[in-house]
Write an enzyme that holds these catalytic residues in place. Structure first.
Site, PDB file in Angstrom:
ATOM      1  N   SER A   1      57.335  23.546  50.866  1.00 42.43           N
ATOM      2  CA  SER A   1      56.909  24.150  49.596  1.00 42.43           C
ATOM      3  C   SER A   1      56.308  23.069  48.705  1.00 42.43           C
ATOM      4  O   SER A   1      56.619  21.880  48.872  1.00 42.43           O
ATOM      5  CB  SER A   1      58.131  24.760  48.902  1.00 42.43           C
ATOM      6  OG  SER A   1      57.814  25.156  47.594  1.00 42.43           O
TER       7      SER A   1
ATOM      8  N   TYR B   1      66.657  24.621  45.496  1.00 37.25           N
ATOM      9  CA  TYR B   1      65.494  24.895  46.362  1.00 37.25           C
ATOM     10  C   TYR B   1      64.636  23.634  46.517  1.00 37.25           C
ATOM     11  O   TYR B   1      64.248  23.269  47.628  1.00 37.25           O
ATOM     12  CB  TYR B   1      64.693  26.037  45.742  1.00 37.25           C
ATOM     13  CG  TYR B   1      63.524  26.521  46.575  1.00 37.25           C
ATOM     14  CD1 TYR B   1      63.739  27.339  47.690  1.00 37.25           C
ATOM     15  CD2 TYR B   1      62.216  26.186  46.245  1.00 37.25           C
ATOM     16  CE1 TYR B   1      62.664  27.810  48.442  1.00 37.25           C
ATOM     17  CE2 TYR B   1      61.149  26.642  46.994  1.00 37.25           C
ATOM     18  CZ  TYR B   1      61.371  27.460  48.094  1.00 37.25           C
ATOM     19  OH  TYR B   1      60.312  27.917  48.846  1.00 37.25           O
TER      20      TYR B   1
END
Ligand SMILES: NC(=O)c1ccc[n+]([C@@H]2O[C@H](COP(=O)([O-])OP(=O)(O)OC[C@H]3O[C@@H](n4cnc5c(N)ncnc54)[C@H](O)[C@@H]3O)[C@@H](O)[C@H]2O)c1
Length: 306
Positions: A174, A187
């Site tokens: 990501s 995350y």
């Protein structure tokens, strides 16, 4: 004298690969793409979103598919879609937060269909909670699925690739694995881990001289799959929330061209370069202005029955 020659050779090699990289950005993907027909591809998190779309693209390229997901129904739906395309598919229900399940499923895959040529570590989860609101168990789960699972799947399938000097390890990480984002501490940490894992592996494979095994790490900003429902972007031209199809096309091109690092959108490459030399406080001001620091304010994520 030897040292001078070595230094000159290194500089020449660096210039060669730099120019090559620039030239290749202008060469259409179709001219650079490798042939993956007949390859066995394992996609984790194949039951929805990017995992499902990537599986479809691989099937269209003539690959055989192994699908892993904790969501049996979603995984079977993907398998049915692929069978309609004429692909050979094996679907397994695997909880990627459980190391033993991963090793057991990997052994079963080898017995049932053979060695994997392309491993796509795509499954991921997000809590979307601020650090102090996030239960410890969810933080641990995020690390297990988004980071630790990559260790176990790679440990299971890399030896076969090394033996054949043939393979491709794909890490769907990501943009949050490159730059910290408010409201995404767990995350981001998990995705930074995945990015670091990919980068180290790339160096390790180079040192081993295994030039037939490639790595690709994918770092997207937001994609409208539903995983990040509710997120906002302040400047959609600069930092768009891209469609799943767009992201999947980019990821497929990167894999087919053995591209090492893919950022989506391109502006993320600039953010990454800026991060290297801007003072930390300037980075905070920029992230606030660009809306990145508030992008998670209205996050809802997937609803339970999605
Ligand atoms: N959607 C975005 O905005 C975005 C942005 C950047 C990166 N990513 C990354 O892209 C990848 C794919 O995301 P997506 O948007 O397709 O999300 P998604 O929720 O549609 O797909 C994730 C899949 O992973 C599976 N999964 C979750 N936990 C699992 C577990 N314990 N074991 C096995 N499977 C499990 C889910 O069942 C699901 O099918 C993820 O790694 C995500 O972090 C997504």
């Amino acid at each position: 004298m030897e040292f001078v020659i070595e230094t000159i050779l290194v500089i020449l090699k660096m210039i060669y690969y730099w120019i090559k990289a620039i030239v290749m950005t202008f060469v259409p993907t179709s001219f650079q793409a490798k042939n993956i027909a007949g390859d066995l591809v394992l996609v984790t998190g194949a039951g929805s979103g990017i995992g499902r779309l990537l599986s479809i693209r691989f099937a269209q390229h003539g690959c055989h598919l192994v699908l892993w997901d904790i969501n049996t129904r979603g995984n079977e739906e993907t398998a049915d879609l692929l069978r309609h395309l004429g692909a050979t598919v094996s679907a397994y229900t695997v909880d990627l937060s459980k190391k033993e399940q991963i090793y057991r499923a990997a052994q079963k895959v080898k017995e049932d269909v053979g060695e994997v040529d392309i491993l796509v570590n795509n499954a991921g989860i997000v809590t979307g909670k601020k650090l102090l609101d996030c239960p410890d168990s969810l933080i641990q789960k995020t690390m297990e699925v988004n980071t630790m699972a990559h260790f176990w799947t790679v440990k299971a399938f890399l030896p076969g690739m090394i033996e054949r000097n043939h393979g491709h390890l794909v890490t769907v990480a990501s943009g949050a694995g490159l730059i910290g984002v408010a409201g995404l501490a767990d995350y981001c940490a998990s995705k930074f881990g995945a990015v670091g894992f990919d980068e180290s592996l790339r160096f390790e494979l180079e040192a081993l001289g295994k030039d037939g095994i490639h790595t690709t790490v994918v770092c997207p900003y937001y994609i409208s799959t539903g995983m990040f429902s509710g997120v906002k972007t302040r400047f959609p031209r600069l930092l768009p929330i891209v469609t799943p199809d767009y992201a999947t096309d980019k990821i497929m091109s990167a894999i087919l061209c053995n591209q090492n690092v893919l950022c989506i959108p391109h502006s993320l490459y600039i953010s990454l370069a800026l991060k290297g030399f801007l003072p930390a406080k300037v980075g905070l001001i920029l992230a606030d202005f660009l809306g990145i620091s508030h992008s998670m304010d209205e996050f809802t994520g997937r609803s339970k029955d999605e």
